[in-house]
Scaffold this motif. Structure first.
Motif, PDB file in Angstrom:
ATOM      1  N   UNK A   1       0.752  -1.336  -0.008  1.00 12.27           N
ATOM      2  CA  UNK A   1       0.022  -0.015   0.121  1.00 12.27           C
ATOM      3  C   UNK A   1       0.931   1.181  -0.052  1.00 12.27           C
ATOM      4  N   UNK A   2       1.936   1.215   0.812  1.00 12.24           N
ATOM      5  CA  UNK A   2       2.598   2.488   1.087  1.00 12.24           C
ATOM      6  C   UNK A   2       3.325   2.789  -0.468  1.00 12.24           C
ATOM      7  N   UNK A   3       4.018   1.543  -0.773  1.00 12.39           N
ATOM      8  CA  UNK A   3       4.858   1.815  -2.003  1.00 12.39           C
ATOM      9  C   UNK A   3       3.763   2.222  -3.312  1.00 12.39           C
TER      10      UNK A   3
ATOM     11  N   UNK B   1       0.891   4.075  -2.986  1.00 12.12           N
ATOM     12  CA  UNK B   1       0.511   5.097  -2.668  1.00 12.12           C
ATOM     13  C   UNK B   1       1.808   6.463  -3.004  1.00 12.12           C
ATOM     14  N   UNK B   2       2.790   5.928  -2.623  1.00 10.78           N
ATOM     15  CA  UNK B   2       4.257   7.036  -2.975  1.00 10.78           C
ATOM     16  C   UNK B   2       4.610   6.819  -4.642  1.00 10.78           C
ATOM     17  N   UNK B   3       4.245   5.714  -5.204  1.00 17.54           N
ATOM     18  CA  UNK B   3       4.267   5.919  -6.716  1.00 17.54           C
ATOM     19  C   UNK B   3       3.132   6.819  -7.225  1.00 17.54           C
ATOM     20  N   UNK B   4       2.156   6.625  -6.783  1.00 15.22           N
ATOM     21  CA  UNK B   4       1.011   7.633  -7.349  1.00 15.22           C
ATOM     22  C   UNK B   4       1.316   9.031  -6.929  1.00 15.22           C
ATOM     23  N   UNK B   5       1.762   9.294  -5.661  1.00 13.41           N
ATOM     24  CA  UNK B   5       2.268  10.626  -5.360  1.00 13.41           C
ATOM     25  C   UNK B   5       3.263  11.203  -6.301  1.00 13.41           C
ATOM     26  N   UNK B   6       4.252  10.531  -6.599  1.00  8.50           N
ATOM     27  CA  UNK B   6       5.251  10.707  -7.282  1.00  8.50           C
ATOM     28  C   UNK B   6       5.345  11.032  -9.023  1.00  8.50           C
ATOM     29  N   UNK B   7       4.577  10.018  -9.327  1.00  5.63           N
ATOM     30  CA  UNK B   7       4.555  10.024 -10.841  1.00  5.63           C
ATOM     31  C   UNK B   7       3.062  10.213 -11.277  1.00  5.63           C
TER      32      UNK B   7
ATOM     33  N   UNK C   1      -7.291  13.143  -6.421  1.00  2.00           N
ATOM     34  CA  UNK C   1      -6.087  13.632  -6.171  1.00  2.00           C
ATOM     35  C   UNK C   1      -5.700  13.097  -4.553  1.00  2.00           C
ATOM     36  N   UNK C   2      -4.698  12.184  -4.316  1.00  2.00           N
ATOM     37  CA  UNK C   2      -4.658  11.783  -3.325  1.00  2.00           C
ATOM     38  C   UNK C   2      -3.917  12.871  -2.060  1.00  2.00           C
ATOM     39  N   UNK C   3      -4.514  12.551  -0.897  1.00  2.00           N
ATOM     40  CA  UNK C   3      -3.799  13.361   0.332  1.00  2.00           C
ATOM     41  C   UNK C   3      -3.181  12.563   1.211  1.00  2.00           C
ATOM     42  N   UNK C   4      -2.211  13.023   2.150  1.00  2.00           N
ATOM     43  CA  UNK C   4      -1.898  12.082   3.081  1.00  2.00           C
ATOM     44  C   UNK C   4      -3.064  11.798   4.116  1.00  2.00           C
ATOM     45  N   UNK C   5      -4.039  12.253   4.270  1.00  2.00           N
ATOM     46  CA  UNK C   5      -5.157  12.127   5.166  1.00  2.00           C
ATOM     47  C   UNK C   5      -5.811  10.785   4.692  1.00  2.00           C
ATOM     48  N   UNK C   6      -6.122  10.684   3.418  1.00  2.00           N
ATOM     49  CA  UNK C   6      -6.874   9.687   2.734  1.00  2.00           C
ATOM     50  C   UNK C   6      -5.758   8.372   2.685  1.00  2.00           C
ATOM     51  N   UNK C   7      -4.746   8.739   2.352  1.00  2.00           N
ATOM     52  CA  UNK C   7      -3.363   7.688   2.343  1.00  2.00           C
ATOM     53  C   UNK C   7      -3.424   6.823   3.769  1.00  2.00           C
ATOM     54  N   UNK C   8      -3.469   7.689   5.010  1.00  2.00           N
ATOM     55  CA  UNK C   8      -3.347   7.035   6.099  1.00  2.00           C
ATOM     56  C   UNK C   8      -4.639   6.478   6.385  1.00  2.00           C
TER      57      UNK C   8
END
Length: 87
Positions: free
Chosen positions: A21-23, A25-31, A54-61
């Protein structure tokens, strides 16, 4: 046949889910959109870009917490089922 440790399998499912999930999420945020086009390959060509927000840190957590809980429960149910039917 040896029985599976229910809590151990649940934790294993949860940990692997958290890492993926974290990987992801980070890929989506970066790319951004490019990553969604790539991930569309895993769902048989469904256009994920039309579903994206648009993902946010809150929705990611929140997504991480929910995903880890569901994965733990699935892992525990898997181990319970295996233990019941293993010979």
């Amino acid at each position: 046949m040896a029985k599976l440790d229910i809590k151990g399998i649940g934790m294993a499912f949860a940990i692997v889910t958290a890492i993926v999930f974290v990987a992801c999420f980070l890929i989506i945020l970066v790319f951004g959109a490019a990553s969604l086009q790539f991930f569309s390959l895993f769902v048989h060509g469904i256009d994920l870009t039309s579903l994206a927000t648009n993902p946010s840190i809150g929705t990611g957590i929140l997504g991480l917490i929910v995903s880890v809980i569901v994965a733990y429960v699935l892992g525990a149910v898997f181990a319970l089922t295996y233990n019941k039917y293993a010979k």
